[in-house]
Enzyme design. Structure first.
Site, mmCIF file in Angstrom:
data_model
loop_
_atom_site.group_PDB
_atom_site.id
_atom_site.type_symbol
_atom_site.label_atom_id
_atom_site.label_comp_id
_atom_site.label_asym_id
_atom_site.label_seq_id
_atom_site.Cartn_x
_atom_site.Cartn_y
_atom_site.Cartn_z
ATOM 1 C CD GLU A 269 5.165 -18.690 -22.140
ATOM 2 O OE1 GLU A 269 4.486 -19.033 -21.142
ATOM 3 O OE2 GLU A 269 4.683 -18.643 -23.291
ATOM 4 C CD GLU A 323 -0.272 -10.217 -20.542
ATOM 5 O OE1 GLU A 323 -0.864 -10.333 -21.635
ATOM 6 O OE2 GLU A 323 0.722 -10.908 -20.218
ATOM 7 C CE LYS A 326 -2.507 -14.857 -20.117
ATOM 8 N NZ LYS A 326 -1.245 -15.592 -19.906
ATOM 9 C CD GLU A 332 -2.710 -18.643 -16.781
ATOM 10 O OE1 GLU A 332 -2.323 -18.009 -17.784
ATOM 11 O OE2 GLU A 332 -2.077 -19.605 -16.307
#
Length: 457
Positions: A269, A323, A326, A332
């Site tokens: 990541e 997303e 999250k 985030e």
């Protein structure tokens, strides 16, 4: 994705030499060395089959990493040629370690039915287990990895690699990179036998490296791969011009100290959000575009890092989508390259250019050549900053600056601004003609006026 408890990149501060690692990069390593994390913590994402078709037909992304073994996602990538990395849940680690038969059954249920139609290349055992501080998981991690590897071999799937992702919290020392050292306790008890497994099986050691969690008010350019004063490692004499390389070399140095410098590093990541709380400095679509666009070119150059030259480091950007479910701060939920409707959150350079239909063969520029657009200095930028841009470009190895030297075709008019206009535009063209290639720490601007005419008077 967890920020390490102590930021492992104290190198994010200025010192020494103006250098660049940017180049006109060719994408290699089974087509791409850049992939993307396909997370699904959201209630508004398109179905997996639509995602797989979109990636195949519209992007240069040839690798995806998922955080489970979702059969719908794995099945969706069948026949696409896109490599898939799957993940064994943390909860399976103790049972894998206790019984190889459990690993055999998991492979039979979660991998064997989908290959070779789906190109599964890697199986991850858990996610950032050492960071979890769960002693039962930590103590069983290496044994679980060995059990999964054995199960894959028994199922004639020995080409599928086994590894596990680590946060950079595994480092006790990271500054300078050559002094990198793993945390005591984990180094000999867990990481040494794990690295021995990787060395035997020729599989990569995976880390999640985030310059985003390490930058400060004066080090944004260093984190974003932009021109900056760099940082000298006094122990080696090597100069670092970006935080990402410094983080990876700190990991490499830690591996060398355990005797496993030959093991490849894989980046599970890395990424940059496009939005955050309270208008956080350094977080915007432009900043995310700069980090990921520069990262792609840097990785696919094949230059490696100062301590690992000429290595191509397989890297997965976090993340494919924003997303919306999250937890945590706004950032985030805004690491995505794409919005849920499959429109780009910003131009990271991963869309197909459409030239010849060839994907991932040095074409991932994000757009075709920009006709009728040039990169020039902003009108309010002084000569000192412009001369720094000239020095940067001419030292990059990407532009032939003989044209603006005495006797060169573009020497006249002999002014710093005219020479900077030539150098900045030449660099913009050589680097890929993305708008961020004309940033030059805020001193460049795009124009539709030909600078050869603009600066000829």
């Amino acid at each position: 994705m967890v920020p390490p408890p102590s930021l492992p990149c104290k190198l994010c501060s200025g010192l020494s030499l103006l250098l660049t690692l940017l180049s006109s990069y060719t994408i290699v390593v089974s087509s791409l060395s850049i992939g993307v994390n396909y997370g699904t913590i959201a209630d508004n994402l398109p179905p997996p089959a639509q995602v797989a078709a979109f990636l195949k037909n519209n992007t240069i992304i040839d690798h995806v990493k998922i955080f489970d073994a979702n059969p719908d996602i794995i099945r969706a990538f069948a026949g696409t040629g896109i490599a898939v990395v799957i993940t064994v849940p943390n909860s399976e680690i103790p049972s894998f370690a206790a019984s190889r038969s459990t690993a055999d059954a998991w492979v039979a249920d979660n991998i064997a039915p989908f290959v070779p139609a789906t190109r599964i290349t890697t199986a991850l055992v858990g996610n950032e287990i050492l960071h979890s501080l769960d002693k039962n998981l930590i103590d069983n991690l290496v044994h679980a990895m060995m059990a999964l590897s054995g199960a894959l071999v028994a199922a004639h799937l020995h080409k599928i690699r086994v590894t596990t992702p680590h946060s950079l919290g595994i480092l006790e020392v990271s500054d300078p990179p050559s002094a990198g050292r793993f945390r005591p306790g984990w180094d000999r008890a867990v990481l040494a036998p794990m690295l021995a497994f990787h060395s035997r099986s020729r599989t990569p050691f995976m880390v999640n490296a985030y310059p985003y969690f390490a930058y400060g008010a004066t080090t944004l350019d260093y984190a974003l791969f932009k021109p900056n004063p760099g940082r000298l490692d006094n122990l080696t004499g090597l100069v670092y011009t970006n935080c990402f390389d410094a983080q990876l070399d700190a990991v490499h140095s830690s591996m060398v100290k355990l005797g496993y410098g030959d093991v490849d590093i894989m980046i599970g990541e890395t990424g940059w959000p496009s939005a955050a709380d309270n208008n956080q400095f350094g977080v915007s679509p432009a900043d995310a575009m700069a980090f990921n666009g520069n990262l792609i070119r840097h990785i696919n150059s094949g230059r490696g890092t100062p301590l690992m030259p000429n290595r191509t480091l397989e890297t997965y950007i976090f993340a494919l989508f924003n997303e919306n479910l999250k937890p945590g701060p706004t950032a985030e939920r805004n690491f995505g390259l794409f919005k849920p409707d499959l429109t780009p959150a910003y131009d990271a350079g991963v869309m197909n250019t459409g030239d010849g239909g060839k994907r991932g063969r040095g074409r991932g520029r994000g757009r075709g050549k920009a006709r009728g657009r040039w990169c020039v200095p902003k009108s309010d930028v002084g000569d000192a900053a412009l001369q720094a841009n000239i020095d940067y470009v001419c030292g990059s190895g990407k532009v032939d600056c003989k044209q603006i030297q005495e006797g060169g075709a573009c020497f006249e008019p002999n002014t710093t601004r005219s020479h900077a206009a030539y150098a900045m535009n030449a660099f913009y063209k050589a680097a890929g003609q993305q708008d961020f290639d004309c940033d030059f720490s805020g001193s460049g601007v795009m124009t539709t006026v030909d600078p050869s005419k603009r600066f000829s008077n």
